[in-house]
Design an enzyme around this catalytic site. Structure first.
Site, PDB file in Angstrom:
ATOM      1  N   ASP A  67       0.850  -1.199   0.000  1.00 26.46           N
ATOM      2  CA  ASP A  67       0.000   0.000   0.000  1.00 26.46           C
ATOM      3  C   ASP A  67       0.883   1.245   0.000  1.00 26.46           C
ATOM      4  O   ASP A  67       2.029   1.210   0.457  1.00 26.46           O
ATOM      5  CB  ASP A  67      -1.002  -0.011   1.158  1.00 26.46           C
ATOM      6  CG  ASP A  67      -0.405  -0.524   2.455  1.00 26.46           C
ATOM      7  OD1 ASP A  67       0.829  -0.682   2.528  1.00 26.46           O
ATOM      8  OD2 ASP A  67      -1.156  -0.762   3.401  1.00 26.46           O
ATOM      9  N   GLU A 126      -5.631   3.557   3.826  1.00 30.04           N
ATOM     10  CA  GLU A 126      -6.163   4.164   5.065  1.00 30.04           C
ATOM     11  C   GLU A 126      -7.597   4.648   4.861  1.00 30.04           C
ATOM     12  O   GLU A 126      -8.276   4.996   5.808  1.00 30.04           O
ATOM     13  CB  GLU A 126      -5.275   5.344   5.501  1.00 30.04           C
ATOM     14  CG  GLU A 126      -3.835   4.967   5.844  1.00 30.04           C
ATOM     15  CD  GLU A 126      -3.717   4.069   7.071  1.00 30.04           C
ATOM     16  OE1 GLU A 126      -4.707   3.892   7.793  1.00 30.04           O
ATOM     17  OE2 GLU A 126      -2.619   3.533   7.291  1.00 30.04           O
TER      18      GLU A 126
HETATM   19  C1  LIG Z   1      -3.231  -1.158   9.311  1.00 25.52           C
HETATM   20  C2  LIG Z   1      -4.120  -0.014   9.600  1.00 25.52           C
HETATM   21  O1  LIG Z   1      -3.839   0.773  10.473  1.00 25.52           O
HETATM   22  N1  LIG Z   1      -5.208   0.101   8.843  1.00 25.52           N
HETATM   23  C3  LIG Z   1      -6.228   1.083   9.064  1.00 25.52           C
HETATM   24  C4  LIG Z   1      -7.375   0.895   8.101  1.00 25.52           C
HETATM   25  C5  LIG Z   1      -8.441   1.965   8.228  1.00 25.52           C
HETATM   26  C6  LIG Z   1      -9.741   1.620   7.588  1.00 25.52           C
HETATM   27  C7  LIG Z   1     -10.793   2.706   7.656  1.00 25.52           C
HETATM   28  N2  LIG Z   1     -10.352   4.001   7.234  1.00 25.52           N
HETATM   29  C8  LIG Z   1     -11.355   2.809   9.059  1.00 25.52           C
HETATM   30  O2  LIG Z   1     -10.897   3.661   9.840  1.00 25.52           O
HETATM   31  O3  LIG Z   1     -12.263   2.061   9.393  1.00 25.52           O
HETATM   32  C9  LIG Z   1      -6.748   0.972  10.501  1.00 25.52           C
HETATM   33  O4  LIG Z   1      -7.121   2.012  11.070  1.00 25.52           O
HETATM   34  O5  LIG Z   1      -6.775  -0.126  11.083  1.00 25.52           O
END
Ligand SMILES: CC(=O)N[C@@H](CCC[C@H](N)C(=O)O)C(=O)O
Length: 372
Positions: A67, A126
């Protein structure tokens, strides 16, 4: 200095938010276009890239996803290669993910194996999510890998370790946006208003009761409100408030249940504070579920190497839209130990760069074993 550390630092200077990764895409392209063209095909997809390294006698395609987006955070690491983009930072390690992918890609351009390898440089992990539309794209349908891998940096594990488990690794996620509209007015006449600061504060507290009172204590769920905006100055009662957050659950059923309870709690706020509320659940990510058989074999392979220690970890409430790719293509994701006292999404996250070489070595060795 290892050239991929230099690349990581270059990328760390220019973090960009989801679907705005123009400089990042240009940087990746200029690096990849300088490699020997004989074995690679490149296709742009929005602000991301697909790069196919053609194998010698391909029977299958191995996929590897990195990513590429940053986060809206003001960096506080004090590093000489700190972000040059205001209020944007690679605070989730995607600069590491990209430099590792470039290291692996370079290795296989110079040392081709029998099978093809498809590198996927994916925007907007993200939010709002690039994996699902990328998966549905014509390019992916044409170049679809038979097996797929990805890693995520893990500040809590030391360099020289990886962590993973069979099955569920990361949670289901759903974004959460709630807009409240009441009646503003003079700070000295609260009885003539419907104060949305009070409504928002009450709502944040009530949302947490869903976790403590509606979710089975033996299950797990998270509701986090990461941002509240409301009001204009100290002596005006706010007419509007906006809450922005995220929901995490370990199953689809729990996600449905939590959302039903959020709907009910927000209706209660509308009644008690005589206001209007609009809920938007934004983007959802499918859980990251590691294929059992591939994970068992991967762990066995890694344990046969002297250079890496494998930790079998528990699932985490983090989310990852790589889950959509794993839903359609067998494979796995693992945590890469990078040893930082500050965690993911922290303004002082400073992963140890030695982990880049560790990751490139274990991935090239594993993919050579898988694809020959
Ligand atoms: C690995 C990581 O930190 N991923 C993010 C993915 C976010 C998804 C979405 N924007 C949300 O906030 O639900 C995470 O915050 O876990």
């Amino acid at each position: 200095m290892n050239p991929f550390i230099k690349i990581r630092r270059d990328l760390h200077l220019i973090p960009e938010l989801g679907f705005q990764e123009y400089k990042t895409q240009a940087y990746l392209l200029s690096y990849i276009e300088n490699l020997s063209k004989e074995r690679i095909s490149i296709k742009k997809w929005k602000t991301g890239l697909f790069v196919k390294v053609h194998g010698l006698h391909p029977r299958k395609t191995i996929g590897y996803r990195a990513d590429i987006d940053g986060l809206p955070i003001v960096e506080e690491t004090g590093l000489e290669f700190s972000s040059t983009h205001e209020e944007q930072m690679h605070a989730c390690g995607h600069d590491f993910h990209m430099s590792i992918a470039l290291g692996v890609l370079t290795h296989f351009v110079e040392n081709p194996i029998e099978d093809n390898i498809l590198f996927i440089f994916q925007p907007a992990e993200e939010g709002p999510g690039g994996a699902e539309p990328m998966l549905k794209s014509e390019i992916m349908q044409e170049w679809k890998p038979d097996i797929i891998f990805a890693l995520h940096i893990a500040p809590e594990y030391p360099v020289g370790t990886i962590a993973l488990k069979e099955g569920l690794l990361f949670a289901n996620t759903s974004e959460l946006f709630i807009d409240l509209k009441g009646k503003g007015g003079h700070a000295a006449y609260p009885h003539l208003t419907n104060d949305m600061v009070i409504a928002a504060c009450s709502l944040v507290g009530q949302l947490q009761t869903i976790i403590s009172r509606n979710v089975n204590p033996l299950d797990s769920a998270v509701i986090t409100i990461g941002k509240i905006t409301s009001g204009t100055v100290q002596n005006i009662i706010a007419e509007k408030a906006r809450l922005e957050g995220t929901i995490r659950t370990l199953s689809d059923q729990s996600m449905d249940r939590v959302k039903k309870r959020i709907d009910a709690v927000v209706k209660g706020i509308e009644t008690s504070f005589e206001c209007e509320a609009v809920i938007d659940y934004g983007a959802m990510y499918h859980q990251v579920y590691n294929n059992e058989e591939i994970t068992r074999e991967f762990i066995q392979y890694m344990r046969s190497q002297t250079t890496i220690e494998v930790i079998e970890c528990q699932e985490a409430m983090t989310g990852e839209d790589f889950g959509y790719m794993l839903k359609e293509i067998p494979g796995l994701m693992f945590w890469l130990g990078v040893d930082s006292p500050y965690g993911l999404h922290h303004a002082k996250l400073n992963p140890k760069e030695d982990a880049i070489e560790v990751a490139i070595n274990i991935l090239t060795s594993y993919m050579t074993y898988k694809g020959n």
